[in-house]
Scaffold this motif. Structure first.
Motif, PDB file in Angstrom:
ATOM      1  N   LYS A 266      49.858  43.710 -34.419  1.00  0.00           N
ATOM      2  CA  LYS A 266      51.094  42.999 -34.767  1.00  0.00           C
ATOM      3  C   LYS A 266      51.005  41.550 -34.308  1.00  0.00           C
ATOM      4  N   LEU A 267      50.556  41.352 -33.072  1.00  0.00           N
ATOM      5  CA  LEU A 267      50.412  40.000 -32.545  1.00  0.00           C
ATOM      6  C   LEU A 267      49.422  39.198 -33.388  1.00  0.00           C
ATOM      7  N   GLY A 268      48.305  39.821 -33.760  1.00  0.00           N
ATOM      8  CA  GLY A 268      47.318  39.113 -34.571  1.00  0.00           C
ATOM      9  C   GLY A 268      47.843  38.746 -35.944  1.00  0.00           C
ATOM     10  N   ALA A 269      48.620  39.644 -36.553  1.00  0.00           N
ATOM     11  CA  ALA A 269      49.190  39.355 -37.868  1.00  0.00           C
ATOM     12  C   ALA A 269      50.227  38.241 -37.780  1.00  0.00           C
ATOM     13  N   VAL A 270      51.038  38.248 -36.733  1.00  0.00           N
ATOM     14  CA  VAL A 270      52.023  37.176 -36.540  1.00  0.00           C
ATOM     15  C   VAL A 270      51.309  35.844 -36.316  1.00  0.00           C
ATOM     16  N   TYR A 271      50.227  35.872 -35.542  1.00  0.00           N
ATOM     17  CA  TYR A 271      49.450  34.645 -35.336  1.00  0.00           C
ATOM     18  C   TYR A 271      48.938  34.104 -36.670  1.00  0.00           C
ATOM     19  N   ALA A 272      48.407  34.996 -37.512  1.00  0.00           N
ATOM     20  CA  ALA A 272      47.870  34.562 -38.800  1.00  0.00           C
ATOM     21  C   ALA A 272      48.963  33.978 -39.695  1.00  0.00           C
ATOM     22  N   HIS A 273      50.178  34.485 -39.559  1.00  0.00           N
ATOM     23  CA  HIS A 273      51.305  33.930 -40.322  1.00  0.00           C
ATOM     24  C   HIS A 273      51.669  32.529 -39.828  1.00  0.00           C
ATOM     25  N   LEU A 274      51.695  32.348 -38.521  1.00  0.00           N
ATOM     26  CA  LEU A 274      52.123  31.070 -37.957  1.00  0.00           C
ATOM     27  C   LEU A 274      51.025  30.017 -38.006  1.00  0.00           C
ATOM     28  N   PHE A 275      49.763  30.439 -37.879  1.00  0.00           N
ATOM     29  CA  PHE A 275      48.647  29.497 -37.783  1.00  0.00           C
ATOM     30  C   PHE A 275      47.518  29.893 -38.739  1.00  0.00           C
ATOM     31  N   PRO A 276      47.798  29.995 -40.030  1.00  0.00           N
ATOM     32  CA  PRO A 276      46.780  30.510 -40.956  1.00  0.00           C
ATOM     33  C   PRO A 276      45.495  29.690 -40.960  1.00  0.00           C
ATOM     34  N   GLY A 277      45.592  28.378 -40.787  1.00  0.00           N
ATOM     35  CA  GLY A 277      44.399  27.551 -40.794  1.00  0.00           C
ATOM     36  C   GLY A 277      43.530  27.701 -39.569  1.00  0.00           C
ATOM     37  N   ASN A 278      44.056  28.331 -38.531  1.00  0.00           N
ATOM     38  CA  ASN A 278      43.305  28.501 -37.282  1.00  0.00           C
ATOM     39  C   ASN A 278      42.738  29.906 -37.118  1.00  0.00           C
ATOM     40  N   VAL A 279      42.849  30.742 -38.154  1.00  0.00           N
ATOM     41  CA  VAL A 279      42.364  32.127 -38.067  1.00  0.00           C
ATOM     42  C   VAL A 279      40.849  32.151 -38.171  1.00  0.00           C
ATOM     43  N   GLY A 280      40.215  32.643 -37.125  1.00  0.00           N
ATOM     44  CA  GLY A 280      38.780  32.888 -37.155  1.00  0.00           C
ATOM     45  C   GLY A 280      38.517  34.332 -37.510  1.00  0.00           C
ATOM     46  N   HIS A 281      37.379  34.851 -37.093  1.00  0.00           N
ATOM     47  CA  HIS A 281      37.042  36.241 -37.404  1.00  0.00           C
ATOM     48  C   HIS A 281      37.922  37.160 -36.561  1.00  0.00           C
ATOM     49  N   THR A 282      38.643  38.036 -37.269  1.00  0.00           N
ATOM     50  CA  THR A 282      39.733  38.809 -36.672  1.00  0.00           C
ATOM     51  C   THR A 282      39.597  40.274 -37.045  1.00  0.00           C
ATOM     52  N   ARG A 474      62.420  37.422 -35.376  1.00  0.00           N
ATOM     53  CA  ARG A 474      61.775  38.604 -35.932  1.00  0.00           C
ATOM     54  C   ARG A 474      60.372  38.261 -36.419  1.00  0.00           C
ATOM     55  N   PRO A 475      59.435  39.165 -36.220  1.00  0.00           N
ATOM     56  CA  PRO A 475      58.054  38.886 -36.630  1.00  0.00           C
ATOM     57  C   PRO A 475      57.927  38.748 -38.145  1.00  0.00           C
ATOM     58  N   ALA A 476      57.036  37.874 -38.581  1.00  0.00           N
ATOM     59  CA  ALA A 476      56.669  37.735 -39.985  1.00  0.00           C
ATOM     60  C   ALA A 476      55.145  37.789 -40.073  1.00  0.00           C
ATOM     61  N   TYR A 477      54.614  38.296 -41.180  1.00  0.00           N
ATOM     62  CA  TYR A 477      53.198  38.645 -41.238  1.00  0.00           C
ATOM     63  C   TYR A 477      52.438  37.998 -42.389  1.00  0.00           C
ATOM     64  N   GLY A 510      49.131  40.050 -47.210  1.00  0.00           N
ATOM     65  CA  GLY A 510      48.792  39.352 -48.444  1.00  0.00           C
ATOM     66  C   GLY A 510      47.856  40.089 -49.360  1.00  0.00           C
ATOM     67  N   GLY A 511      47.544  41.361 -49.035  1.00  0.00           N
ATOM     68  CA  GLY A 511      46.729  42.160 -49.925  1.00  0.00           C
ATOM     69  C   GLY A 511      45.286  42.272 -49.480  1.00  0.00           C
ATOM     70  N   PRO A 512      44.476  43.043 -50.230  1.00  0.00           N
ATOM     71  CA  PRO A 512      43.088  43.321 -49.832  1.00  0.00           C
ATOM     72  C   PRO A 512      42.220  42.082 -49.712  1.00  0.00           C
TER      73      PRO A 512
END
Length: 555
Positions: A266-282, A474-477, A510-512
């Protein structure tokens, strides 16, 4: 998650203290067990690959947007770690070895007022054994809960991630805000916690028990507000994600490489929502169901724990001779276990505990649910049930429950359950009235005679919690713009985060194409530490080389 009136509620977790009897069975139980397609590129590590490796190993070269320089350019002063504190939960090994280093990150208490009060975030790392030229950067872990201390959990778990360390990652974890030594939420003291756990033996079903439960709730909430009231509105998952991005920046990584388990997904998905450009290998392993429908989520989890229990009872029934205390018929075993728990409400069993604690129904339920997290602990559950059924004693089940609830041999509790309550209620203050929750009891008990009544009680949510809906986030993903795909991993027999929830998280992200799903046909909560070579191979390839499996890959 992870204090001792729990029913299994992995992911969303325990929301109130007494009446709901709900705890996230997600983090501390780890100590009980203690052909792909797609592109291939090494994870982006930015400045970290050439960063210093000594005692003061990290310095942000640029300030972090929106923060004063004393936060945005801070250095981390790494030093040899001490043993975990009682708030974090004591480790059987004591202090980590010399290869472990600890530091403190400073973050804003309120990210909307970054120049105001600050709080500390406790960090731990074990540096890679790879040559400097092969160093990728940091791999940040969250092991679940919410409420689990990463500082206490990573060292005893690190052997499981040895290939990742050897492959170029510094292994890094932290106590999220409100947890352990990161401004840990404090509610009742140890003696009061023990007293409440012994006073209410089961889910309240009489007027007298309802009154007792209500009094306990009021005492618990008042203690949380008195000891941690200023902190409570700020311990949201979104704020922890913001802390994690500052950690990425201060570590010197261009992108965050991340491994989240259970609530950590959940935390990782919320991070990806807030900081999509900073997502590395997850990697998100043991994926939390994001469905906001509390009844649907509770129903799914009741089914998940019942499935795991059925598998355990079948395993127990296959034992040689008459060794299974629930008998040779798994279906009848459900009724035997439900009968045992009902009897413990009226007549708790004696134990050899030096503080005179007895095995109550709720404590026994904690032990049963905790042991279902891994087939490695099934035999301990059998031993505990043998003692309870045949000897009339509760030592092993009490011990299993203590491991889960973070109570050590000196009677000290970690703060994992207080943090679990605070984080879940900061994320989502919703819940039903006790009368509305009771209306679902028959349905849930029909799914599981062992867990149903307790799961219905969790539906009351955060009633009375001193944080209003206007103060929550509330969390967003959704993360369709993520710079790198997020690999979801789900286990078919997972009790706490049932397999079906992973598909809903995939859709929410966001899908597969954004979040491919790897399925593991097995037992237990999370897949990577199961020892399955297929799972570890796919996950390691993703983290170490960027290889992305096809959606729907199965192990």
């Amino acid at each position: 998650m992870r204090p001792s009136h729990p029913s299994p509620r992995g992911g969303r977790g325990r929301r109130r203290h007494a009446r709901t009897a709900a705890t996230a069975l997600a983090c501390a139980v780890a100590l009980l067990a203690a052909g792909c397609s797609g592109g291939s590129d090494r994870p982006t590590s930015g400045r970290s690959s050439s960063g210093p490796q000594g005692g003061e190993a990290s310095q942000a070269q640029e300030s972090y947007p929106g923060l004063p320089d004393e936060l945005g350019r801070q250095r981390l002063s790494w030093a040899t770690c001490q043993a975990p504190t009682p708030l974090q939960g004591t480790s059987p090994e004591g202090a980590p070895g010399e290869e472990w280093e600890c530091a403190t990150l400073t973050v804003p208490l309120d990210w909307d007022a970054p120049e105001g009060e600050t709080i500390p975030i406790a960090l731990i790392r074990e540096r890679t054994t790879a040559p400097e030229a092969d160093r990728i950067g940091s791999l940040v872990f969250n092991f679940g809960g919410p409420g689990g201390s990463g500082v206490a959990t990573l060292p005893p778990a690190a052997e499981e991630y040895g290939e990742l360390r050897a492959g170029g990652y510094d292994l890094v974890s932290f106590d999220p805000r409100g947890v352990g030594e990161s401004a840990g939420v404090v509610c009742l003291d140890d003696a009061a916690t023990d007293a409440q756990n012994q006073e209410l033996t089961g889910v309240p079903d009489t007027p007298e028990e309802e009154a007792l439960s209500e009094r306990q709730d009021e005492e618990y909430i008042a203690a949380c507000e008195a000891n941690s009231g200023e902190l409570l509105p700020h311990v949201t998952t979104a704020n922890t994600a913001r802390d994690m991005d500052l950690l990425r920046h201060v570590l010197g990584d261009e992108r965050l490489n991340y491994f989240g388990i259970s609530y950590g997904t959940k935390l990782g998905a919320v991070y990806a929502h807030l900081f999509p450009g900073n997502v590395g290998h997850t990697v998100l392993d043991g994926v939390v169901d994001p469905d906001p429908d509390q009844v649907a989520q509770t129903t799914l989890q009741t089914e998940g724990f019942q499935l795991a229990l059925d598998h355990y009872l079948a395993h127990c029934a296959q034992q040689d001779g008459a060794e299974c205390p629930t008998g040779s018929d798994p279906e009848a075993g459900n009724q035997e276990l439900a009968g045992l728990l009902a009897g413990l409400e009226e007549s708790p069993l004696p134990t050899s505990d030096p503080d005179g604690r007895k095995l109550t129904s709720l404590i026994a339920l904690t032990a049963v649910a905790a042991a279902l997290y891994s087939p490695d602990t099934w035999d301990y559950l059998t031993l505990g049930l043998q003692e309870a059924v045949w000897s009339g004693t509760g030592d092993t089940l009490l011990y299993l429950a203590d491991l889960y609830t973070g109570r050590d041999a000196q009677g000290r509790y970690s703060n994992q359950n207080a943090a679990n309550n605070a984080i879940n209620c900061a994320d989502d203050p919703s819940g039903m009235s006790p009368e509305e929750a009771t209306a679902h009891e028959d349905e849930l008990t029909g799914i599981s005679p062992v867990f149903g009544e307790y799961m219905a009680a969790t539906l009351t949510g955060c009633e009375g919690w001193p944080v209003s809906a206007s103060e929550t986030e509330r969390p967003a993903y959704e993360a369709r713009d993520a710079a790198s795909p997020l690999l979801l991993v789900a286990t078919t027999g997972d009790p706490a985060t049932p397999y079906e929830g992973a598909a809903r998280m995939q859709e929410a992200i966001g899908g597969p194409g954004v979040a491919p799903l790897l399925s593991f046909d097995g037992e237990g909560h999370s897949a990577y530490t199961s020892g399955d070579a297929c799972v570890t191979g796919v996950v390691n390839a993703h983290l170490l080389t960027g290889e992305v499996p096809e959606d729907g890959r199965a192990c």
